[in-house]
Design an enzyme around this catalytic site. Structure first.
Site, PDB file in Angstrom:
ATOM      1  N   GLY A 226      87.556  53.251  59.363  1.00 35.45           N
ATOM      2  CA  GLY A 226      89.019  53.326  59.094  1.00 35.45           C
ATOM      3  C   GLY A 226      89.366  54.834  59.216  1.00 35.45           C
ATOM      4  CB  THR A 228      89.704  60.923  58.053  1.00 40.92           C
ATOM      5  OG1 THR A 228      89.036  60.950  59.095  1.00 40.92           O
ATOM      6  CG2 THR A 228      89.304  62.343  57.353  1.00 40.92           C
ATOM      7  CB  THR A 230      91.579  54.970  54.196  1.00 40.22           C
ATOM      8  OG1 THR A 230      92.570  54.807  54.748  1.00 40.22           O
ATOM      9  CG2 THR A 230      91.422  53.662  53.322  1.00 40.22           C
ATOM     10  CD  GLU A 248      80.016  55.118  61.358  1.00 43.98           C
ATOM     11  OE1 GLU A 248      80.407  56.264  61.765  1.00 43.98           O
ATOM     12  OE2 GLU A 248      78.823  55.222  60.738  1.00 43.98           O
ATOM     13  CB  CYS A 282      87.128  55.518  66.368  1.00 45.00           C
ATOM     14  SG  CYS A 282      85.444  54.503  66.840  1.00 45.00           S
ATOM     15  CD  GLU A 384      91.877  58.939  64.485  1.00 42.07           C
ATOM     16  OE1 GLU A 384      92.304  58.672  63.374  1.00 42.07           O
ATOM     17  OE2 GLU A 384      90.989  58.339  65.093  1.00 42.07           O
TER      18      GLU A 384
HETATM   19  P1  NDP Z   1      92.730  52.437  57.488  1.00 36.00           P
HETATM   20  O1  NDP Z   1      92.015  53.619  56.869  1.00 36.00           O
HETATM   21  O2  NDP Z   1      94.306  52.594  57.183  1.00 36.00           O
HETATM   22  O3  NDP Z   1      92.361  51.286  57.176  1.00 36.00           O
HETATM   23  C1  NDP Z   1      90.787  50.671  57.341  1.00 36.00           C
HETATM   24  C2  NDP Z   1      90.598  49.379  56.358  1.00 36.00           C
HETATM   25  O4  NDP Z   1      90.552  49.996  55.178  1.00 36.00           O
HETATM   26  C3  NDP Z   1      91.845  48.428  56.276  1.00 36.00           C
HETATM   27  O5  NDP Z   1      90.894  47.034  55.873  1.00 36.00           O
HETATM   28  C4  NDP Z   1      92.579  48.874  55.311  1.00 36.00           C
HETATM   29  O6  NDP Z   1      93.194  47.913  54.505  1.00 36.00           O
HETATM   30  C5  NDP Z   1      91.623  49.306  54.314  1.00 36.00           C
HETATM   31  N1  NDP Z   1      92.075  50.152  53.380  1.00 36.00           N
HETATM   32  C6  NDP Z   1      93.126  50.981  53.175  1.00 36.00           C
HETATM   33  N2  NDP Z   1      93.298  51.607  52.093  1.00 36.00           N
HETATM   34  C7  NDP Z   1      92.095  51.152  51.210  1.00 36.00           C
HETATM   35  C8  NDP Z   1      91.734  51.431  49.929  1.00 36.00           C
HETATM   36  N3  NDP Z   1      92.435  52.506  49.000  1.00 36.00           N
HETATM   37  N4  NDP Z   1      90.493  51.044  49.440  1.00 36.00           N
HETATM   38  C9  NDP Z   1      89.824  50.151  50.342  1.00 36.00           C
HETATM   39  N5  NDP Z   1      90.295  49.813  51.488  1.00 36.00           N
HETATM   40  C10 NDP Z   1      91.504  50.475  51.938  1.00 36.00           C
HETATM   41  O7  NDP Z   1      92.445  52.708  59.227  1.00 36.00           O
HETATM   42  P2  NDP Z   1      93.023  51.805  60.340  1.00 36.00           P
HETATM   43  O8  NDP Z   1      92.853  50.247  60.061  1.00 36.00           O
HETATM   44  O9  NDP Z   1      94.487  52.335  60.419  1.00 36.00           O
HETATM   45  O10 NDP Z   1      92.289  52.049  61.615  1.00 36.00           O
HETATM   46  C11 NDP Z   1      92.295  53.186  62.416  1.00 36.00           C
HETATM   47  C12 NDP Z   1      91.360  54.300  61.733  1.00 36.00           C
HETATM   48  O11 NDP Z   1      90.069  53.649  62.137  1.00 36.00           O
HETATM   49  C13 NDP Z   1      91.553  55.448  62.871  1.00 36.00           C
HETATM   50  O12 NDP Z   1      91.255  56.655  61.973  1.00 36.00           O
HETATM   51  C14 NDP Z   1      90.227  55.503  63.575  1.00 36.00           C
HETATM   52  O13 NDP Z   1      89.831  56.468  64.003  1.00 36.00           O
HETATM   53  C15 NDP Z   1      89.254  54.861  62.746  1.00 36.00           C
HETATM   54  N6  NDP Z   1      88.137  54.092  63.189  1.00 36.00           N
HETATM   55  C16 NDP Z   1      86.731  54.708  63.221  1.00 36.00           C
HETATM   56  C17 NDP Z   1      85.825  54.384  63.845  1.00 36.00           C
HETATM   57  C18 NDP Z   1      84.403  54.693  63.850  1.00 36.00           C
HETATM   58  O14 NDP Z   1      83.493  54.156  64.177  1.00 36.00           O
HETATM   59  N7  NDP Z   1      84.245  56.014  63.500  1.00 36.00           N
HETATM   60  C19 NDP Z   1      86.065  53.207  64.779  1.00 36.00           C
HETATM   61  C20 NDP Z   1      87.406  52.527  64.779  1.00 36.00           C
HETATM   62  C21 NDP Z   1      88.278  53.144  64.084  1.00 36.00           C
HETATM   63  P3  NDP Z   1      94.756  47.719  55.145  1.00 36.00           P
HETATM   64  O15 NDP Z   1      94.453  46.338  55.943  1.00 36.00           O
HETATM   65  O16 NDP Z   1      95.738  47.614  54.080  1.00 36.00           O
HETATM   66  O17 NDP Z   1      95.168  48.715  56.059  1.00 36.00           O
END
Ligand code: NDP
Length: 480
Positions: A226, A228, A230, A248, A282, A384
């Protein structure tokens, strides 16, 4: 309207608090299902079930666990159409992308670890004349897997499959924005009669359900993909508890194009690496650096092609770009386009929202956008955006482009286009990224280490790396 349920201890269950929130279809901007607003008490149940299932699951032979992973892959394949339709509807991506990329890859993830686990061996280190050390690799116990919305089932299964294959029990949370294929995966568990409690899926928001998974003393590891920010929040909680962490995170990847590249191949791949999945991968190359000798030609042909690309509703087989994932995300991406203008950028293509006819008139569509004339270190080129927006920047020398490419906090991936062998190796060596493609993009071998450096994350997924992450090494010494 479908009401999504959690899947805990082999049963579909409602969240204990009885609360749900809306699941919105990005193509239309309308609500089409309800998502459990799970809280810590739901996570508690899931963790309890996983903990109870652990001894029997981890006690299975490797072959038996491999067979289960294979059943998952076959179970998804048997519901292929349903999964493809759901992924496209939930995320807004063109249906052909879900059909050719997302769902096949989820199938491959389970298949890969079904067989991978059977070839995974631990080391031994002999001390000549003294004795032998051997390393056992034990499953960790209950692990948490948290995934984002851009490649929902693809990334969800990329975590779950190695976690299960190595003998762990899992509590997983998909993104609240795209929960549907994770819900269908629970139906696959019913289809294949998967053992109860081994994989539990809890839906809800990150700051509640996700946070409860991370905080729980029983979860021994957190595999997170997700943003950075988070990732930092999770690390703050999990690190002092000494949990294993695989993070990641985001990227701002450079796509570096030298004069001597194969132009046509570079151009068609660059179109994909810029705008596939509406730029919400990503690994997309959002900063395009082009050497001066071909800059004008590249600009003319790239812009002309992108201006002709079709933004349409996901079910349209001609759609090259679908909807972005949510209204708030669309607004974020559009705000970055405004920022780029403020920073002095010139919009060469796109730069605006796209309005389709009813019933898609409330959907979240953005024209693929190309921006020129920005400094490499401005915010647009450092932060990003994660949407269909790229910048193009000319360069002259390797040194100059390396400085620009390495200037961001991120270090996930990079693409280099050149036919100069020595230069390709030099650049690959010097670029700050976990993954480098030379004359290619998004070619993935599931055995290779996957992940980023700097603010793009900690740890690697894929192949042995994932199996190492989900196991604890224990060294045993035996005296001769
Ligand atoms: P987020 O960080 O917003 O969310 C990712 C997941 O984490 C979601 O399920 C989210 O829940 C959950 N989450 C949010 N806050 C918390 C917390 N405090 N504790 C535990 N879990 C939490 O990312 P996005 O979903 O917006 O995804 C986009 C991001 O992911 C981009 O920055 C992208 O670059 C990155 N990414 C990285 C990849 C890699 O392999 N390096 C691959 C694909 C994407 P909720 O459903 O509430 O949002």
């Amino acid at each position: 309207m479908e009401i999504i349920q959690n899947y805990i201890n082999g049963e579909f269950v409602a969240p204990k608090g009885g609360n749900y929130f809306d699941n919105i279809e990005p193509a239309k901007g309308t609500v089409y299902s309800q998502i459990p607003d799970s809280q810590s008490e739901d996570v508690e149940e899931a963790i309890k079930a996983a903990n109870e299932a652990f001894s029997s699951w981890s006690g299975l032979s490797i072959e038996a666990r491999g067979d289960w992973m294979m059943k998952f892959s076959e179970g998804i394949a048997a519901r292929m159409e349903e999964f493809v339709e759901a992924e496209s509807r939930d995320n807004g991506k063109p249906i052909k992308l879900a059909e050719h990329v997302d769902i096949p890859r989820a199938i491959s993830n389970f298949k890969f670890f079904a067989t991978g686990i059977q070839h995974y061996a631990s080391e031994s280190h002999e001390m000549v004349g003294i004795g032998i050390n051997y390393t056992l690799r034990k499953p960790l116990g209950v692990v948490g897997c948290i995934s984002p919305w851009n490649l929902p089932l693809y990334l969800f299964s990329w975590k779950i499959a190695p976690a299960l294959a190595t003998g762990n029990c899992v509590v997983a949370k998909p993104s609240e924005v795209t929960p549907y294929t994770a819900y269908l995966l629970c139906k696959v568990m019913e289809d294949i009669n998967f053992p109860k409690g081994v994989l539990n899926i809890v839906h809800g928001y990150g700051h509640t359900a996700g946070d409860a998974i991370v905080r729980h003393e029983i979860t021994k590891a957190i595999s997170f993909t997700g943003g950075t920010t988070t990732g930092k929040t999770i690390a703050k909680i999990a690190a002092p508890m000494f949990k294993k962490l695989s993070l990641e995170l985001g990227g701002k990847n450079p796509n570096i194009i030298f004069d001597d590249c194969d132009f046509d191949e570079m151009l068609s791949t660059t179109i994909r690496s810029s705008f596939a999945n509406q730029g919400q991968i990503c690994l997309c190359g959002s900063r395009i650096f082009v050497q001066k000798g071909i800059y004008e030609r590249f600009k003319a042909e790239f812009v002309a092609k992108i201006k002709r690309s079709k933004v349409s509703f996901p079910n349209n087989p001609k759609a090259q770009l679908g909807a972005v994932v949510s209204k708030s995300h669309m607004e974020k991406v559009l705000s970055y386009i405004d920022l780029a203008k403020e920073e002095g950028g010139t919009i060469l293509a796109g730069g605006h929202q796209v309005k389709l006819d009813a019933p898609y008139d409330q959907g979240f569509y953005i024209a693929p956008t190309i921006i020129e004339g920005l400094k490499f270190d401005c915010r647009t080129n450092q932060e990003e955006i994660f949407g269909p927006v790229v910048t193009i920047t000319p360069f002259e020398t390797e040194e100059e482009v390396l400085q620009m490419a390495n200037s961001t906090d991120y270090g996930l991936s990079a693409t280099i286009w050149t036919n100069d062998l020595k230069r390709a190796h030099r650049m690959a060596n010097d670029i700050e990224a976990g993954i480098v493609w030379i004359n290619a993009w998004l070619v993935r071998d599931l055995r290779t280490p996957f992940g980023g450096t700097k603010s793009s994350g900690v740890g690697r997924e894929g192949g042995w790396e994932a199996m190492k992450f989900f196991t604890e090494p224990k060294n045993v010494f035996v005296k001769y």
